[in-house]
Design a protein around this motif. Sequence first.
Motif, PDB file in Angstrom:
ATOM      1  N   GLY A   1      20.035   1.456  -7.537  1.00 50.94           N
ATOM      2  CA  GLY A   1      21.315   1.811  -8.150  1.00 50.94           C
ATOM      3  C   GLY A   1      21.071   2.332  -9.551  1.00 50.94           C
ATOM      4  N   ASP A   2      21.696   1.714 -10.552  1.00 47.25           N
ATOM      5  CA  ASP A   2      21.485   2.138 -11.937  1.00 47.25           C
ATOM      6  C   ASP A   2      20.640   1.132 -12.715  1.00 47.25           C
ATOM      7  OD1 ASP A   2      23.298   0.107 -12.045  1.00 47.25           O
ATOM      8  OD2 ASP A   2      24.802   1.179 -13.231  1.00 47.25           O
ATOM      9  N   ASN A   3      19.872   0.305 -11.988  1.00 39.76           N
ATOM     10  CA  ASN A   3      18.991  -0.675 -12.631  1.00 39.76           C
ATOM     11  C   ASN A   3      17.566  -0.550 -12.101  1.00 39.76           C
ATOM     12  OD1 ASN A   3      20.920  -2.164 -14.291  1.00 39.76           O
ATOM     13  ND2 ASN A   3      21.791  -2.858 -12.358  1.00 39.76           N
ATOM     14  N   CYS A   4      16.602  -1.005 -12.888  1.00 48.36           N
ATOM     15  CA  CYS A   4      15.205  -1.071 -12.451  1.00 48.36           C
ATOM     16  C   CYS A   4      14.825  -2.547 -12.343  1.00 48.36           C
ATOM     17  CB  CYS A   4      14.294  -0.345 -13.428  1.00 48.36           C
ATOM     18  SG  CYS A   4      14.475   1.452 -13.372  1.00 48.36           S
ATOM     19  N   GLU A   5      14.402  -2.956 -11.146  1.00 49.40           N
ATOM     20  CA  GLU A   5      14.142  -4.363 -10.877  1.00 49.40           C
ATOM     21  C   GLU A   5      12.655  -4.600 -10.654  1.00 49.40           C
ATOM     22  OE1 GLU A   5      16.472  -4.909  -7.410  1.00 49.40           O
ATOM     23  OE2 GLU A   5      18.402  -4.930  -8.486  1.00 49.40           O
ATOM     24  N   PRO A   6      12.136  -5.778 -11.067  1.00 47.07           N
ATOM     25  CA  PRO A   6      10.719  -6.083 -10.839  1.00 47.07           C
ATOM     26  C   PRO A   6      10.441  -6.345  -9.368  1.00 47.07           C
ATOM     27  CG  PRO A   6      11.859  -7.971 -11.803  1.00 47.07           C
ATOM     28  CD  PRO A   6      12.832  -6.833 -11.819  1.00 47.07           C
ATOM     29  N   ILE A   7       9.255  -5.963  -8.907  1.00 49.47           N
ATOM     30  CA  ILE A   7       8.833  -6.168  -7.523  1.00 49.47           C
ATOM     31  C   ILE A   7       7.674  -7.150  -7.519  1.00 49.47           C
ATOM     32  CG2 ILE A   7       8.018  -5.056  -5.414  1.00 49.47           C
ATOM     33  CD1 ILE A   7      10.753  -4.120  -6.339  1.00 49.47           C
ATOM     34  N   THR A   8       7.825  -8.215  -6.739  1.00 50.51           N
ATOM     35  CA  THR A   8       6.770  -9.238  -6.677  1.00 50.51           C
ATOM     36  C   THR A   8       6.619  -9.742  -5.246  1.00 50.51           C
ATOM     37  OG1 THR A   8       8.372 -10.985  -7.185  1.00 50.51           O
ATOM     38  CG2 THR A   8       7.187 -10.016  -9.045  1.00 50.51           C
ATOM     39  N   GLY A   9       5.576 -10.526  -5.009  1.00 50.79           N
ATOM     40  CA  GLY A   9       5.385 -11.230  -3.741  1.00 50.79           C
ATOM     41  C   GLY A   9       5.353 -10.314  -2.531  1.00 50.79           C
ATOM     42  N   GLU A  10       6.107 -10.713  -1.501  1.00 49.37           N
ATOM     43  CA  GLU A  10       6.147  -9.989  -0.226  1.00 49.37           C
ATOM     44  C   GLU A  10       6.644  -8.562  -0.399  1.00 49.37           C
ATOM     45  OE1 GLU A  10       6.110  -8.955   3.800  1.00 49.37           O
ATOM     46  OE2 GLU A  10       5.063 -10.519   2.668  1.00 49.37           O
ATOM     47  N   ASP A  11       7.543  -8.347  -1.381  1.00 49.26           N
ATOM     48  CA  ASP A  11       8.081  -7.006  -1.600  1.00 49.26           C
ATOM     49  C   ASP A  11       6.995  -6.024  -2.039  1.00 49.26           C
ATOM     50  OD1 ASP A  11      10.597  -7.790  -0.890  1.00 49.26           O
ATOM     51  OD2 ASP A  11      11.222  -8.248  -2.941  1.00 49.26           O
ATOM     52  N   LEU A  12       5.967  -6.514  -2.731  1.00 50.65           N
ATOM     53  CA  LEU A  12       4.857  -5.640  -3.112  1.00 50.65           C
ATOM     54  C   LEU A  12       4.144  -5.086  -1.884  1.00 50.65           C
ATOM     55  CD1 LEU A  12       3.133  -7.442  -6.151  1.00 50.65           C
ATOM     56  CD2 LEU A  12       4.170  -5.162  -6.131  1.00 50.65           C
ATOM     57  N   HIS A  13       3.955  -5.950  -0.885  1.00 52.10           N
ATOM     58  CA  HIS A  13       3.306  -5.519   0.359  1.00 52.10           C
ATOM     59  C   HIS A  13       4.138  -4.458   1.057  1.00 52.10           C
ATOM     60  CE1 HIS A  13       1.055  -5.737   4.109  1.00 52.10           C
ATOM     61  NE2 HIS A  13       2.209  -5.912   4.747  1.00 52.10           N
ATOM     62  N   ARG A  14       5.463  -4.652   1.093  1.00 51.07           N
ATOM     63  CA  ARG A  14       6.335  -3.700   1.761  1.00 51.07           C
ATOM     64  C   ARG A  14       6.348  -2.363   1.038  1.00 51.07           C
ATOM     65  NH1 ARG A  14      11.836  -6.501   3.698  1.00 51.07           N
ATOM     66  NH2 ARG A  14      11.934  -4.499   4.753  1.00 51.07           N
ATOM     67  N   LEU A  15       6.344  -2.402  -0.299  1.00 50.98           N
ATOM     68  CA  LEU A  15       6.316  -1.157  -1.062  1.00 50.98           C
ATOM     69  C   LEU A  15       5.007  -0.413  -0.834  1.00 50.98           C
ATOM     70  CD1 LEU A  15       7.585   0.751  -3.114  1.00 50.98           C
ATOM     71  CD2 LEU A  15       6.645  -0.678  -4.942  1.00 50.98           C
ATOM     72  N   ALA A  16       3.906  -1.154  -0.796  1.00 53.07           N
ATOM     73  CA  ALA A  16       2.599  -0.532  -0.535  1.00 53.07           C
ATOM     74  C   ALA A  16       2.579   0.117   0.842  1.00 53.07           C
ATOM     75  CB  ALA A  16       1.492  -1.583  -0.649  1.00 53.07           C
ATOM     76  N   GLU A  17       3.208  -0.542   1.810  1.00 52.94           N
ATOM     77  CA  GLU A  17       3.283   0.002   3.174  1.00 52.94           C
ATOM     78  C   GLU A  17       4.075   1.305   3.181  1.00 52.94           C
ATOM     79  OE1 GLU A  17       5.775  -1.379   6.933  1.00 52.94           O
ATOM     80  OE2 GLU A  17       4.103  -2.748   6.512  1.00 52.94           O
ATOM     81  N   ASP A  18       5.196   1.327   2.441  1.00 55.59           N
ATOM     82  CA  ASP A  18       6.002   2.543   2.371  1.00 55.59           C
ATOM     83  C   ASP A  18       5.234   3.684   1.715  1.00 55.59           C
ATOM     84  OD1 ASP A  18       8.027   1.209   3.569  1.00 55.59           O
ATOM     85  OD2 ASP A  18       9.304   1.027   1.796  1.00 55.59           O
ATOM     86  N   LYS A  19       4.496   3.379   0.664  1.00 59.15           N
ATOM     87  CA  LYS A  19       3.712   4.423   0.007  1.00 59.15           C
ATOM     88  C   LYS A  19       2.618   4.947   0.923  1.00 59.15           C
ATOM     89  CE  LYS A  19       5.988   4.458  -3.803  1.00 59.15           C
ATOM     90  NZ  LYS A  19       6.775   5.645  -4.174  1.00 59.15           N
ATOM     91  N   GLY A  20       2.095   4.055   1.785  1.00 57.58           N
ATOM     92  CA  GLY A  20       1.100   4.485   2.760  1.00 57.58           C
ATOM     93  C   GLY A  20       1.677   5.487   3.744  1.00 57.58           C
ATOM     94  N   CYS A  21       2.953   5.310   4.100  1.00 56.31           N
ATOM     95  CA  CYS A  21       3.616   6.256   4.997  1.00 56.31           C
ATOM     96  C   CYS A  21       3.702   7.626   4.344  1.00 56.31           C
ATOM     97  CB  CYS A  21       5.031   5.777   5.321  1.00 56.31           C
ATOM     98  SG  CYS A  21       5.081   4.222   6.214  1.00 56.31           S
ATOM     99  N   TYR A  22       4.041   7.644   3.058  1.00 59.13           N
ATOM    100  CA  TYR A  22       4.168   8.914   2.336  1.00 59.13           C
ATOM    101  C   TYR A  22       2.822   9.622   2.300  1.00 59.13           C
ATOM    102  CZ  TYR A  22       5.871  12.097  -1.286  1.00 59.13           C
ATOM    103  OH  TYR A  22       6.246  13.212  -1.995  1.00 59.13           O
ATOM    104  N   ASN A  23       1.763   8.868   2.113  1.00 50.69           N
ATOM    105  CA  ASN A  23       0.419   9.453   2.124  1.00 50.69           C
ATOM    106  C   ASN A  23       0.074  10.030   3.492  1.00 50.69           C
ATOM    107  OD1 ASN A  23      -0.410   9.098  -0.518  1.00 50.69           O
ATOM    108  ND2 ASN A  23      -1.081   7.001  -0.183  1.00 50.69           N
ATOM    109  N   TRP A  24       0.531   9.366   4.562  1.00 50.29           N
ATOM    110  CA  TRP A  24       0.227   9.832   5.906  1.00 50.29           C
ATOM    111  C   TRP A  24       0.791  11.232   6.131  1.00 50.29           C
ATOM    112  CZ3 TRP A  24       3.169  11.493  10.004  1.00 50.29           C
ATOM    113  CH2 TRP A  24       2.513  11.625  11.234  1.00 50.29           C
ATOM    114  N   GLU A  25       1.995  11.466   5.717  1.00 47.35           N
ATOM    115  CA  GLU A  25       2.612  12.786   5.894  1.00 47.35           C
ATOM    116  C   GLU A  25       1.790  13.895   5.237  1.00 47.35           C
ATOM    117  OE1 GLU A  25       7.301  12.739   5.947  1.00 47.35           O
ATOM    118  OE2 GLU A  25       6.525  12.061   4.034  1.00 47.35           O
ATOM    119  N   LEU A  26       1.345  13.631   4.036  1.00 45.30           N
ATOM    120  CA  LEU A  26       0.694  14.674   3.228  1.00 45.30           C
ATOM    121  C   LEU A  26      -0.821  14.675   3.349  1.00 45.30           C
ATOM    122  CD1 LEU A  26       2.863  14.340  -0.011  1.00 45.30           C
ATOM    123  CD2 LEU A  26       3.189  15.870   1.926  1.00 45.30           C
TER     124      LEU A  26
END
Length: 551
Positions: free
Chosen positions: A115-140
């Motif tokens: 939204g209009d805020n920036c929130e810290p990412i920790t724990g399990e959410d870090l793994h999920r974010l890394a997984e999403d970034k891996g998907c972006y790498n796969w495309e390119l």
Amino acid sequence: MIENSLYDKKSLLTITSKKIDWKEIVKDVVGFSNAEGGIIEFGIEDDAEIPVSSQQIPDSLKTMLVNNINGKTNGVQISAEKKTYENGGETILLHIRRSNVMATTSDGRVYMRNGDNCEPITGEDLHRLAEDKGCYNWELQVSNYNISDCDTSRLKYILDAIRSSDRVSEFVKEKTDTELLRYFALLAEDNDMMTYLGVTFIGTQSQRQRISNAPTLQCFKYDEYGEKINKWTWDDYLSAPDEIMEQVWQTIPDWKESQEISDGLFRKNVMAYDKNVVRELICNAEVHRSYAITGDIFINIHPDYIEIVNPGRLPYGVTPGNILHKSKKRNPNYANLMRALKYVEIEGSGYDKMYEILLQQGKNVPKVIEGDDFVSVKVCRRIQNSKVLELMDFVEKHYQLRQKQKICLGLIAMHESITARELEKLLELNNADSLRPWLQPLVKQGLVISRNVRSRGLEYRVNSILLQNSEFRGTTSLKRIEDYRLKELIIEDLKLYKEAKLADIRERIGPEISEKRFKTQILSLEEEGIIGRRGSNRWTNYYLISTPKSK
């Protein structure tokens, strides 16, 4: 401009004061970078829309800003430019690109723009974010295959389909073939090698087989005992994703089955599964699955429902409870191409469309389940309420409603009567203000009426005049019974049966009335001294003490 997920504004003092809060600035930059990218505009006060006319930006300030951010972050790509307003005032636009790796501060902190805020990412959410970034790498990811080695018939088809699409601008259509392929990320930026996305759509069978995790699909049909009775597979890499979608629809006979319902003097056939719903489900699975992990997409066809299962979890920030409204691009280039080819709706509207179609057919909305390493979506085969289908057909012909209002009306009709809070929950909304654009137009047009129910607040139901006009032939129900009439029925029941449990009273009077309403009215009768109780908890029996005096 209003601050949102793609834009933020800050006072010029943020970067010109003696004590600059670099931690706060860097947090916002990293948050934008890990999300969809965006712009931070320096030089606009919180309560203003434009800078003051006397505000001038030296070029050295842009350089200082970029250099400091680059030195305090990892995986961030930024650029700065000066913007001049009509009044002569100047600001700095800091452009932040979406990062294809996990962006962090120099001390290892990770943030996400929400939204209009920036929130810290920790724990399990870090793994999920890394997984999403891996998907972006796969495309390119750049493959070992030159564009000259592609499937030429597929290349021609994709280019022709893009140039004939009304979802692609004329400016993009005028690009050369090579420029167009690079625009849709099918070709590497700096050479003629196909990306993994390119191989997936315009490569040959052997090329698709050699890249990691190219889309594959399997379909199983089960009988009423849960035994497999048929199987179709698309796991040999012969077909591109758009071809798989067409073949799934044409090959599997279950899609063509229908249910017959009465339509006045005639009969009408309703397809077991709408083509748009099936395509949207499969395309969502292909576009939004995680390509950072191995696994097929599965379609499980059961006698009463279908289930689409894809590997990986939902994108970071998306849950089964907000999927109707939350849009997140896990594979943005894949999504853009499928949208151009008209296989998916405009971003963020896919589930809205499925809700609209299913409710218009008198069916339940999709059920989304997220497991530890999978996401499944279930859609019912059978019409739950054919009378709602007749009502929605009538409304479609005689009223101009937006998609939101159609969905809201369908939910109210399916439930006969429903409170605002229950509607908010079904529509995955946070508060009454969010519900207003869905509900209020229906109330203003007289399609829906409300009444204030004690202990439940406002309760909504379809206007009886609309039901009459549409020749709605729903079954008689006590769900909308007035509270005082419900009390009278409880008293009459206890007169006849002397002493009874709440569940037995409810079963005899009307099981469609909620248990909560029964408890509320029984409690009210106890307070009035009309009924009493014996026992406790589930062994509680109610009995009549006195008959209320008639007024």
